[in-house]
Write an enzyme that holds these catalytic residues in place. Sequence first.
Site, PDB file in Angstrom:
ATOM      1  N   CYS A   1      -0.160   4.020   2.427  1.00 13.47           N
ATOM      2  CA  CYS A   1       0.359   3.598   3.725  1.00 13.47           C
ATOM      3  C   CYS A   1       1.566   4.189   3.920  1.00 13.47           C
ATOM      4  CB  CYS A   1      -0.155   2.121   4.066  1.00 13.47           C
ATOM      5  SG  CYS A   1      -1.790   1.497   3.772  1.00 13.47           S
TER       6      CYS A   1
ATOM      7  N   CYS B   1       0.722  -1.191   0.042  1.00 14.73           N
ATOM      8  CA  CYS B   1      -0.039   0.077  -0.044  1.00 14.73           C
ATOM      9  C   CYS B   1       0.726   1.357   0.155  1.00 14.73           C
ATOM     10  CB  CYS B   1      -0.697   0.132   1.243  1.00 14.73           C
ATOM     11  SG  CYS B   1      -1.796   1.328   1.430  1.00 14.73           S
TER      12      CYS B   1
END
Length: 116
Positions: free
Chosen positions: A36, A33
């Site tokens: 993230c 991700c």
Amino acid sequence: MTVAGLLAEVTKENFRETVAHGRVLVDVWGPQCAPCIALTPAVEALAQQRPDVTFVKLDSSQARRLCIELRVMGLPAFLLFQDGREVARIAGQDLNATRLTQWLDETLTANGKEGN
């Protein structure tokens, strides 16, 4: 609990114990991700600014069943717990440091300061 950067890394084994007491913000992330990973420095800075909240990271790729139980549908996701109960969450790939900080401040104000 291991330390990932400045934040403790929780696992499916110690998650419930970790969120059971006080205010805990869980950063649900994944190694694939990009948003993230991009938010990590901002989350670490926010953790230093908010000693009244315990910040931890949960690697979704290592805790899939727990993420399903928590109904985490997208990353990044931030779940705020108060004494073991989820009180708020925010998620989405368009989440940025400013929005996360605003959300946390607003959420803590709305939920009072009973953790202090």
